[in-house]
Design a protein around this motif. Structure first.
Motif, PDB file in Angstrom:
ATOM      1  N   ALA A   1       0.825  -1.212   0.000  1.00 40.16           N
ATOM      2  CA  ALA A   1       0.000   0.000   0.000  1.00 40.16           C
ATOM      3  C   ALA A   1       0.859   1.263   0.000  1.00 40.16           C
ATOM      4  CB  ALA A   1      -0.929  -0.001   1.210  1.00 40.16           C
ATOM      5  N   LEU A   2       1.977   1.237   0.708  1.00 37.38           N
ATOM      6  CA  LEU A   2       2.847   2.409   0.805  1.00 37.38           C
ATOM      7  C   LEU A   2       3.472   2.748  -0.539  1.00 37.38           C
ATOM      8  CD1 LEU A   2       4.233   4.503   2.677  1.00 37.38           C
ATOM      9  CD2 LEU A   2       6.020   2.794   3.095  1.00 37.38           C
ATOM     10  N   HIS A   3       3.852   1.748  -1.320  1.00 43.34           N
ATOM     11  CA  HIS A   3       4.563   1.978  -2.574  1.00 43.34           C
ATOM     12  C   HIS A   3       3.667   1.857  -3.811  1.00 43.34           C
ATOM     13  CE1 HIS A   3       8.074   1.955  -0.113  1.00 43.34           C
ATOM     14  NE2 HIS A   3       8.026   0.675   0.146  1.00 43.34           N
ATOM     15  N   TYR A   4       2.411   1.467  -3.633  1.00 38.51           N
ATOM     16  CA  TYR A   4       1.512   1.242  -4.763  1.00 38.51           C
ATOM     17  C   TYR A   4       1.516   2.440  -5.726  1.00 38.51           C
ATOM     18  CZ  TYR A   4      -2.779   0.316  -7.339  1.00 38.51           C
ATOM     19  OH  TYR A   4      -3.690   0.092  -8.331  1.00 38.51           O
ATOM     20  N   PRO A   5       1.543   2.201  -7.053  1.00 38.94           N
ATOM     21  CA  PRO A   5       1.398   0.915  -7.743  1.00 38.94           C
ATOM     22  C   PRO A   5       2.708   0.171  -7.996  1.00 38.94           C
ATOM     23  CG  PRO A   5       1.370   2.680  -9.342  1.00 38.94           C
ATOM     24  CD  PRO A   5       1.504   3.340  -7.994  1.00 38.94           C
ATOM     25  N   GLU A   6       3.798   0.630  -7.413  1.00 42.70           N
ATOM     26  CA  GLU A   6       5.083  -0.061  -7.593  1.00 42.70           C
ATOM     27  C   GLU A   6       5.223  -1.194  -6.586  1.00 42.70           C
ATOM     28  OE1 GLU A   6       8.423   2.552  -7.396  1.00 42.70           O
ATOM     29  OE2 GLU A   6       7.367   4.181  -8.388  1.00 42.70           O
ATOM     30  N   ARG A   7       6.105  -2.121  -6.885  1.00 48.59           N
ATOM     31  CA  ARG A   7       6.583  -3.093  -5.895  1.00 48.59           C
ATOM     32  C   ARG A   7       8.035  -2.749  -5.574  1.00 48.59           C
ATOM     33  NH1 ARG A   7       3.622  -7.653  -4.652  1.00 48.59           N
ATOM     34  NH2 ARG A   7       1.953  -8.183  -6.115  1.00 48.59           N
ATOM     35  N   ARG A   8       8.346  -2.700  -4.288  1.00 48.47           N
ATOM     36  CA  ARG A   8       9.722  -2.432  -3.883  1.00 48.47           C
ATOM     37  C   ARG A   8      10.201  -3.499  -2.913  1.00 48.47           C
ATOM     38  NH1 ARG A   8       9.983   4.151  -2.816  1.00 48.47           N
ATOM     39  NH2 ARG A   8       8.953   4.783  -4.786  1.00 48.47           N
ATOM     40  N   ASP A   9      11.499  -3.587  -2.786  1.00 48.77           N
ATOM     41  CA  ASP A   9      12.101  -4.556  -1.870  1.00 48.77           C
ATOM     42  C   ASP A   9      11.601  -4.315  -0.449  1.00 48.77           C
ATOM     43  OD1 ASP A   9      14.120  -6.644  -1.241  1.00 48.77           O
ATOM     44  OD2 ASP A   9      14.993  -5.006  -0.080  1.00 48.77           O
ATOM     45  N   LEU A  10      11.228  -5.386   0.229  1.00 49.83           N
ATOM     46  CA  LEU A  10      10.742  -5.290   1.605  1.00 49.83           C
ATOM     47  C   LEU A  10      11.532  -6.231   2.501  1.00 49.83           C
ATOM     48  CD1 LEU A  10       6.868  -5.273   0.997  1.00 49.83           C
ATOM     49  CD2 LEU A  10       8.296  -3.325   1.631  1.00 49.83           C
ATOM     50  N   PRO A  11      11.713  -5.867   3.774  1.00 50.76           N
ATOM     51  CA  PRO A  11      12.503  -6.686   4.701  1.00 50.76           C
ATOM     52  C   PRO A  11      11.684  -7.822   5.308  1.00 50.76           C
ATOM     53  CG  PRO A  11      11.777  -4.712   5.823  1.00 50.76           C
ATOM     54  CD  PRO A  11      11.299  -4.583   4.396  1.00 50.76           C
ATOM     55  N   VAL A  12      11.116  -8.661   4.454  1.00 52.78           N
ATOM     56  CA  VAL A  12      10.316  -9.792   4.927  1.00 52.78           C
ATOM     57  C   VAL A  12      10.981 -11.094   4.506  1.00 52.78           C
ATOM     58  CG1 VAL A  12       8.190  -8.443   4.808  1.00 52.78           C
ATOM     59  CG2 VAL A  12       8.847  -9.866   2.866  1.00 52.78           C
ATOM     60  N   ALA A  13      10.671 -12.165   5.229  1.00 53.47           N
ATOM     61  CA  ALA A  13      11.270 -13.467   4.943  1.00 53.47           C
ATOM     62  C   ALA A  13      10.858 -13.953   3.556  1.00 53.47           C
ATOM     63  CB  ALA A  13      10.844 -14.482   5.999  1.00 53.47           C
ATOM     64  N   ARG A  14      11.743 -14.677   2.918  1.00 48.32           N
ATOM     65  CA  ARG A  14      11.445 -15.332   1.646  1.00 48.32           C
ATOM     66  C   ARG A  14      11.095 -16.789   1.945  1.00 48.32           C
ATOM     67  NH1 ARG A  14      12.119  -9.996   1.193  1.00 48.32           N
ATOM     68  NH2 ARG A  14      12.619  -9.340  -0.931  1.00 48.32           N
ATOM     69  N   LEU A  15       9.983 -17.266   1.443  1.00 47.41           N
ATOM     70  CA  LEU A  15       9.519 -18.608   1.760  1.00 47.41           C
ATOM     71  C   LEU A  15      10.329 -19.668   1.029  1.00 47.41           C
ATOM     72  CD1 LEU A  15       5.639 -18.175   1.679  1.00 47.41           C
ATOM     73  CD2 LEU A  15       7.168 -18.092   3.649  1.00 47.41           C
ATOM     74  N   ASN A  16      10.625 -20.749   1.720  1.00 50.30           N
ATOM     75  CA  ASN A  16      11.246 -21.929   1.133  1.00 50.30           C
ATOM     76  C   ASN A  16      10.156 -22.994   1.029  1.00 50.30           C
ATOM     77  OD1 ASN A  16      12.528 -24.499   0.834  1.00 50.30           O
ATOM     78  ND2 ASN A  16      14.466 -23.577   1.491  1.00 50.30           N
ATOM     79  N   LEU A  17       9.613 -23.186  -0.158  1.00 48.80           N
ATOM     80  CA  LEU A  17       8.473 -24.082  -0.320  1.00 48.80           C
ATOM     81  C   LEU A  17       8.821 -25.529   0.017  1.00 48.80           C
ATOM     82  CD1 LEU A  17       6.856 -22.623  -3.559  1.00 48.80           C
ATOM     83  CD2 LEU A  17       6.296 -22.160  -1.168  1.00 48.80           C
ATOM     84  N   ALA A  18      10.062 -25.937  -0.227  1.00 48.16           N
ATOM     85  CA  ALA A  18      10.454 -27.304   0.102  1.00 48.16           C
ATOM     86  C   ALA A  18      10.425 -27.532   1.614  1.00 48.16           C
ATOM     87  CB  ALA A  18      11.843 -27.598  -0.458  1.00 48.16           C
ATOM     88  N   GLN A  19      10.808 -26.499   2.369  1.00 46.89           N
ATOM     89  CA  GLN A  19      10.750 -26.623   3.833  1.00 46.89           C
ATOM     90  C   GLN A  19       9.315 -26.620   4.338  1.00 46.89           C
ATOM     91  OE1 GLN A  19      13.172 -23.511   5.491  1.00 46.89           O
ATOM     92  NE2 GLN A  19      15.102 -24.569   5.079  1.00 46.89           N
TER      93      GLN A  19
END
Length: 390
Positions: free
Chosen positions: A270-288
């Motif tokens: 919402a803060l950067h809309y309509p762009e997507r920017r890098d965020l300090p959130v975890a990246r999911l490991n689907l295998a895990q």
């Protein structure tokens, strides 16, 4: 620099918003921050972000806030009038994260002065969806959803035609009691209801998650924001809290939004809309992760979902009644005056009593009517609880 304000700055949504803004302070001019009882945090953030004004909703804490801000150049104000004034100050983007119906008026004021409103306050759309959406249109601005579920739906609809949407599936963690025996719920304590298995949230919303009243609000919010029918909205219990919502289309395709249980994603979108920017959130490991689980919600365990269906079908100001009664019942549970299961029973009885007064439910959707209905519903909730106690 973008001018931003954050209402509800000391809560979990507000703090996550501040975390993102503080990572790029050169990009933002902070106009206003608001909080309630946590004066130390409010003052600390106002100083750090060099806000123009800091507002506490608690008028009795004004002198404390002034003392905490002494020498900073940040103006200190307090009370509802001060909140309204702060929300009316020119801003480009405003976070609405005040909990409860108290967030409605500042949100409207922000829209009236043309700000984009990032809406984390569920109650605004539940109580007055027609009013707040109309206000956005009239002032040529927009709402951006910040609830993780509605942000997920919003993202799933980018580039899509709403006429092709067949269903919207809102996921739910199931809360603290999803695995409890049904008969044990009547004995659930405040401490047990205040512990969420997946999300780190404030006490009130954590309890609402345990009762699924938060999900009930989100169902109503979905209907209002996206303009879909009640029978197009579904709920599924998803204990991992990794899929936040799913959009189903007329060709049978399902578009799922998958991400970690971190509110900074929805806030950042919402803060950067309509762009997507890098965020300090975890990246999911689907295998895990390995597997994702889905369970049909048990309406005996979560009667709030059934009540939400009734509200969506009834329309009018029934959402304001539902929310006000829920807030008063939650107050009583936190105070130890009623049990966990009593909350839904109180809300249902208040809704039933308002059905005998259809003129109130069907009154025009104005701010005055919403607030009057809110006040009456709180009074009737108190009355219901007094009758049950005595």
């Amino acid at each position: 620099m973008r001018r931003v304000s954050i209402f509800g700055a000391t809560g979990s949504i507000g703090q996550n918003t501040i975390d993102l803004i503080a990572r790029a302070p050169q990009d933002y001019d902070v106009v206003a921050l608001s909080g309630s009882g946590n004066i130390a945090q409010l003052a600390k953030d106002a100083r750090r972000l060099k806000a123009d004004v800091a507002v506490t909703a608690d008028e009795t804490r004004l002198e404390d806030l002034r003392a905490a801000l002494a020498g900073s150049g940040v103006e200190a104000t307090a009370g509802q009038v001060a909140l309204d004034e702060a929300a009316s100050r020119p801003a480009d983007w405003v976070m609405s994260a005040i909990v409860g119906s108290a967030g409605l008026r500042p949100g409207l004021r922000a829209l009236e002065q043309g700000a984009v409103l990032a809406l984390a306050n569920k109650e605004s759309l539940v109580c007055a969806g027609e009013l707040i959406l109309r206000t956005a249109r009239e002032n040529n601005t927009r709402l951006l959803p910040v609830d993780s579920e509605h942000s997920a739906v919003f993202q799933g609809l980018v580039g899509e035609d709403m006429s092709a949407v067949e269903r919207i599936i809102i996921t739910a963690s199931g809360g603290a009691f999803r695995d409890w025996p049904l008969e044990a719920l009547k004995h659930a304590t405040l401490a047990e209801a205040s512990s969420h298995p997946n999300w780190d949230m404030g006490q009130r919303i954590t309890i609402d998650s345990a009762s699924m009243f938060n999900k009930a609000l989100e169902l109503i919010e979905t209907k209002e924001y996206f303009g879909v029918r009640a029978n197009q909205i579904e709920t599924i219990v998803h204990p991992e809290s990794l899929i936040h919502a799913i959009v189903g289309f007329v060709d049978g395709a399902l578009m799922a939004h998958v991400g970690p249980p971190d509110m900074r994603h929805a806030i950042g979108y919402a803060l950067h809309y309509p762009e997507r920017r890098d965020l300090p959130v975890a990246r999911l490991n689907l295998a895990q992760i390995a597997q994702l689980t889905f369970v049909e919600p048990d309406l005996r365990r979560y009667p709030a979902l059934r009540l939400a269906r009734n509200v969506m079908e009834r329309g009018g100001l029934s959402g304001a009644v539902f929310n006000a009664a829920k807030e008063r019942a939650l107050d009583a549970f936190i105070a130890g005056r009623i049990g966990f299961l009593d909350m839904a029973e109180v809300v249902e009885e208040v809704l039933t009593r308002f059905e005998a007064d259809p003129g109130r439910i069907d009154a025009a959707m104005t701010l005055d009517n919403v607030m009057q209905t809110d006040h009456l519903a709180r009074e009737r909730a108190d009355q219901v609880m007094e009758e049950r106690a005595g």
